[in-house]
Design a protein around this motif. Structure first.
Motif, PDB file in Angstrom:
ATOM      1  N   GLU A   1      20.859 -22.630  23.574  1.00  0.00           N
ATOM      2  CA  GLU A   1      19.557 -23.086  23.052  1.00  0.00           C
ATOM      3  C   GLU A   1      18.475 -22.949  24.121  1.00  0.00           C
ATOM      4  O   GLU A   1      17.370 -22.490  23.857  1.00  0.00           O
ATOM      5  CB  GLU A   1      19.638 -24.540  22.577  1.00  0.00           C
ATOM      6  CG  GLU A   1      18.324 -25.018  21.954  1.00  0.00           C
ATOM      7  CD  GLU A   1      18.337 -26.491  21.536  1.00  0.00           C
ATOM      8  OE1 GLU A   1      19.411 -27.157  21.647  1.00  0.00           O
ATOM      9  OE2 GLU A   1      17.259 -26.974  21.142  1.00  0.00           O
TER      10      GLU A   1
ATOM     11  N   GLU B   1      17.594 -19.230  24.453  1.00  0.00           N
ATOM     12  CA  GLU B   1      16.858 -18.752  23.267  1.00  0.00           C
ATOM     13  C   GLU B   1      15.410 -19.242  23.283  1.00  0.00           C
ATOM     14  O   GLU B   1      14.466 -18.484  23.083  1.00  0.00           O
ATOM     15  CB  GLU B   1      17.560 -19.224  21.994  1.00  0.00           C
ATOM     16  CG  GLU B   1      18.668 -18.289  21.529  1.00  0.00           C
ATOM     17  CD  GLU B   1      19.520 -18.925  20.414  1.00  0.00           C
ATOM     18  OE1 GLU B   1      19.017 -19.845  19.718  1.00  0.00           O
ATOM     19  OE2 GLU B   1      20.689 -18.527  20.290  1.00  0.00           O
ATOM     20  N   LYS B   2      15.228 -20.539  23.530  1.00  0.00           N
ATOM     21  CA  LYS B   2      13.866 -21.105  23.461  1.00  0.00           C
ATOM     22  C   LYS B   2      13.020 -20.651  24.646  1.00  0.00           C
ATOM     23  O   LYS B   2      11.828 -20.410  24.515  1.00  0.00           O
ATOM     24  CB  LYS B   2      13.945 -22.621  23.350  1.00  0.00           C
ATOM     25  CG  LYS B   2      14.506 -23.031  22.001  1.00  0.00           C
ATOM     26  CD  LYS B   2      14.391 -24.499  21.681  1.00  0.00           C
ATOM     27  CE  LYS B   2      14.722 -24.703  20.196  1.00  0.00           C
ATOM     28  NZ  LYS B   2      15.098 -26.104  19.872  1.00  0.00           N
TER      29      LYS B   2
ATOM     30  N   LYS C   1      11.445 -17.279  24.313  1.00  0.00           N
ATOM     31  CA  LYS C   1      10.301 -17.250  23.384  1.00  0.00           C
ATOM     32  C   LYS C   1       9.019 -17.779  24.015  1.00  0.00           C
ATOM     33  O   LYS C   1       7.944 -17.702  23.415  1.00  0.00           O
ATOM     34  CB  LYS C   1      10.639 -18.049  22.128  1.00  0.00           C
ATOM     35  CG  LYS C   1      11.667 -17.350  21.236  1.00  0.00           C
ATOM     36  CD  LYS C   1      12.074 -18.251  20.062  1.00  0.00           C
ATOM     37  CE  LYS C   1      13.216 -17.593  19.256  1.00  0.00           C
ATOM     38  NZ  LYS C   1      14.033 -18.622  18.533  1.00  0.00           N
ATOM     39  N   GLU C   2       9.126 -18.342  25.228  1.00  0.00           N
ATOM     40  CA  GLU C   2       7.920 -18.836  25.888  1.00  0.00           C
ATOM     41  C   GLU C   2       6.994 -17.659  26.185  1.00  0.00           C
ATOM     42  O   GLU C   2       7.437 -16.631  26.721  1.00  0.00           O
ATOM     43  CB  GLU C   2       8.285 -19.548  27.198  1.00  0.00           C
ATOM     44  CG  GLU C   2       8.976 -20.890  27.004  1.00  0.00           C
ATOM     45  CD  GLU C   2       9.304 -21.530  28.337  1.00  0.00           C
ATOM     46  OE1 GLU C   2      10.421 -22.032  28.490  1.00  0.00           O
ATOM     47  OE2 GLU C   2       8.428 -21.488  29.232  1.00  0.00           O
TER      48      GLU C   2
ATOM     49  N   HIS D   1      11.929 -28.255  25.404  1.00  0.00           N
ATOM     50  CA  HIS D   1      13.344 -27.854  25.440  1.00  0.00           C
ATOM     51  C   HIS D   1      13.922 -27.981  26.855  1.00  0.00           C
ATOM     52  O   HIS D   1      15.055 -28.420  27.033  1.00  0.00           O
ATOM     53  CB  HIS D   1      13.539 -26.440  24.888  1.00  0.00           C
ATOM     54  CG  HIS D   1      12.661 -25.400  25.461  1.00  0.00           C
ATOM     55  ND1 HIS D   1      11.395 -25.135  24.975  1.00  0.00           N
ATOM     56  CD2 HIS D   1      12.843 -24.545  26.510  1.00  0.00           C
ATOM     57  CE1 HIS D   1      10.837 -24.144  25.660  1.00  0.00           C
ATOM     58  NE2 HIS D   1      11.698 -23.788  26.610  1.00  0.00           N
TER      59      HIS D   1
END
Lengths: 77, 77
Positions: free
Chosen positions: A6, A9-10, A13-14, A52
């Motif tokens: 996680e 993945e997150k 995307k930043e 996150h």
């Protein structure tokens, strides 16, 4: 492992994240290595203040055998 | 530095080289870190047998403060 997945993945995307990849030491499967690229220190600071990061990293750290080490590097070129 | 530059330039041109980048430790400008990606061990073996590797690495090693360390890693994903 799901926590790491996680986080990766997150983070990918930043908007300011150039690259963010997680590796495992072939000689020590408990040794995880993040190789990250950020445009500057400010982008890294922003990353460390994301929801996150602040939620997942403490959870991940509960499983640590010892404290992680951080090495900041500059590109040779 | 020119030796490193030539090694990086020629290695990046090797057909099996996925990535090959050189970095400098911000806390220790004498500490150089190669981050390399190869499809498999055979590709790395071929790299270590190229003319440029066998010519340049011994020349670079003359300037070493201490032996380098190599960590082979697998991608987490």
């Amino acid at each position: 492992m799901a926590l790491y997945r996680e986080l990766v993945e997150k983070t990918k995307k930043e908007p300011l994240c150039v690259s963010y990849d997680l590796f495992i030491d072939q000689k020590d499967p408990g040794h995880f290595i993040f190789i990250e690229e950020w445009p500057d220190r400010e982008a890294l600071r922003i990353h460390c203040n994301t929801e996150h990061f602040k939620r997942l990293v403490p959870m991940i750290n509960k499983y640590q055998r010892k404290d992680g080490t951080v090495m900041l590097m500059d590109s040779f070129e």
